[in-house]
Structures are given as C-alpha cells and as structure tokens.
Design a protein around this motif. Structure first.
Motif, PDB file in Angstrom:
ATOM      1  N   UNK A   1     -21.963   2.721  12.975  1.00 56.50           N
ATOM      2  CA  UNK A   1     -22.085   1.927  11.757  1.00 56.50           C
ATOM      3  C   UNK A   1     -21.044   2.361  10.727  1.00 56.50           C
ATOM      4  N   UNK A   2     -20.887   3.678  10.539  1.00 54.28           N
ATOM      5  CA  UNK A   2     -19.879   4.186   9.597  1.00 54.28           C
ATOM      6  C   UNK A   2     -18.481   3.737  10.005  1.00 54.28           C
ATOM      7  N   UNK A   3     -18.199   3.832  11.292  1.00 55.84           N
ATOM      8  CA  UNK A   3     -16.883   3.423  11.803  1.00 55.84           C
ATOM      9  C   UNK A   3     -16.670   1.928  11.572  1.00 55.84           C
ATOM     10  N   UNK A   4     -17.677   1.135  11.864  1.00 56.85           N
ATOM     11  CA  UNK A   4     -17.559  -0.319  11.682  1.00 56.85           C
ATOM     12  C   UNK A   4     -17.401  -0.667  10.205  1.00 56.85           C
ATOM     13  N   UNK A   5     -18.141   0.010   9.334  1.00 60.78           N
ATOM     14  CA  UNK A   5     -18.016  -0.258   7.905  1.00 60.78           C
ATOM     15  C   UNK A   5     -16.618   0.102   7.416  1.00 60.78           C
ATOM     16  N   UNK A   6     -16.072   1.212   7.900  1.00 57.37           N
ATOM     17  CA  UNK A   6     -14.708   1.598   7.524  1.00 57.37           C
ATOM     18  C   UNK A   6     -13.710   0.558   8.014  1.00 57.37           C
ATOM     19  N   UNK A   7     -13.900   0.070   9.230  1.00 60.21           N
ATOM     20  CA  UNK A   7     -13.010  -0.947   9.783  1.00 60.21           C
ATOM     21  C   UNK A   7     -13.106  -2.243   8.969  1.00 60.21           C
TER      22      UNK A   7
END
Length: 171
Positions: free
Chosen positions: A54-60
């Motif tokens: 989720x953190x990675x997707x939000x950053x992306x």
C-alpha cells in the motif's frame, strides 16, 4: 475385602483413563496454541506485506500525479508558446525581402533588413543557420521546422519540437 479390592482396581482403572484423557486434552491444547501462534505470525506477515504494498502504491500514485501535473503545466506553457509563435508568424510578411522582427521575438534595427543581414536562430538552441536562402527560411517558418531539428532523431528532439510536430499533424 474383595469388594474393596475390586473397587480399588476399578478406581485405579478410571484414574488411568482420566489421566490418558487429560494428557490427550493437554496435547490437543498445545497443538491448537501452536497453530494459533503460527496463524497469528502468518497474519502479521501478510498485514505487513499489504501495508508495504500500500505504501509503495501510494508513493507511485503521488509520483504519477506529480508527473501528470508537471506535464500538464508543460503542455500549457508549450501551448501558450505555440500560440505566441503563430501570432508572430502570422504578423511576418514572408513574401517581401525585409523583416523587422524575428520569429523568436528579437527585434531588428532598421526597417529594410535583407535575409542575408538577419541572424536567424533556430528554435532548438540559438544555433545560427548559415547559407540559407530566402525560400529555405520561409519554408522553415511555414512548416515550423529547422534544418537543425530535421537532423535530430526522434528520441533526441526537445519537448518544444515534439509539441510543434504534434500540433502540425493535428491541423
């Protein structure tokens, strides 16, 4: 006495059975506790993995939103630049041998300059175009391309040239 001995044997047998059942139940409780601990650890691992994803997707998503915003701003600036260029190009008399203003907005001193007197700069980076005839410059202004830009391969073209080419193909 016999009855007491039989009763005692029966109680000992019941006691052994009760101990066996108790041992079985204790082993079952231990197995369930281990399974519960394993499931809890597995659950925590999955939750951690999902949080990381989720953190990675939000950053992306933030990165893509910023890129979109940046490209929208760049498109707006290029559109304004193109509109200014079109206005300037429409104000220039290409049929006569004199110009009072270059397409990049630089004014010329005097009102009767010839094509040979004009230091014409390309839109690609202020490189002077030498040995160009009046027809070559007029054609370059009409098409929006320069000899310098024509020599570049597609991946090396600047965003300005790419935008100009896109705008030409859409008209």
């Amino acid at each position: 006495m016999r009855e007491v001995a039989e009763r005692r044997q029966q109680l000992e047998l019941e006691h052994e059975q009760a101990l066996a059942i108790l041992t079985f139940k204790q082993d079952e409780i231990k197995r369930l506790q281990r399974a519960q601990l394993f499931a809890k650890r597995e659950h925590e691992g999955v939750v951690q993995m999902l949080e990381n994803t989720l953190d990675c997707m939000q950053a992306k998503v933030r990165e893509l939103e910023e890129k979109c915003r940046s490209q929208s701003e760049q498109f707006g600036m290029l559109s304004q630049e193109l509109d200014k260029f079109r206005v300037q190009a429409s104000n220039i008399d290409l049929s006569g041998p004199s110009l009072t203003q270059l397409t990049n907005g630089v004014g010329l001193s005097g009102t009767n300059a010839s094509w040979e007197d004009i230091a014409f700069w390309s839109l690609e980076g202020n490189e002077a175009l030498c040995d160009t005839s009046e027809l070559d410059v007029a054609a370059a202004l009409r098409t929006g391309s320069t000899p310098h830009a024509a020599e570049l391969s597609r991946p090396e073209r600047s965003p300005t040239v790419k935008h100009r080419e896109l705008m030409q193909t859409s008209f």
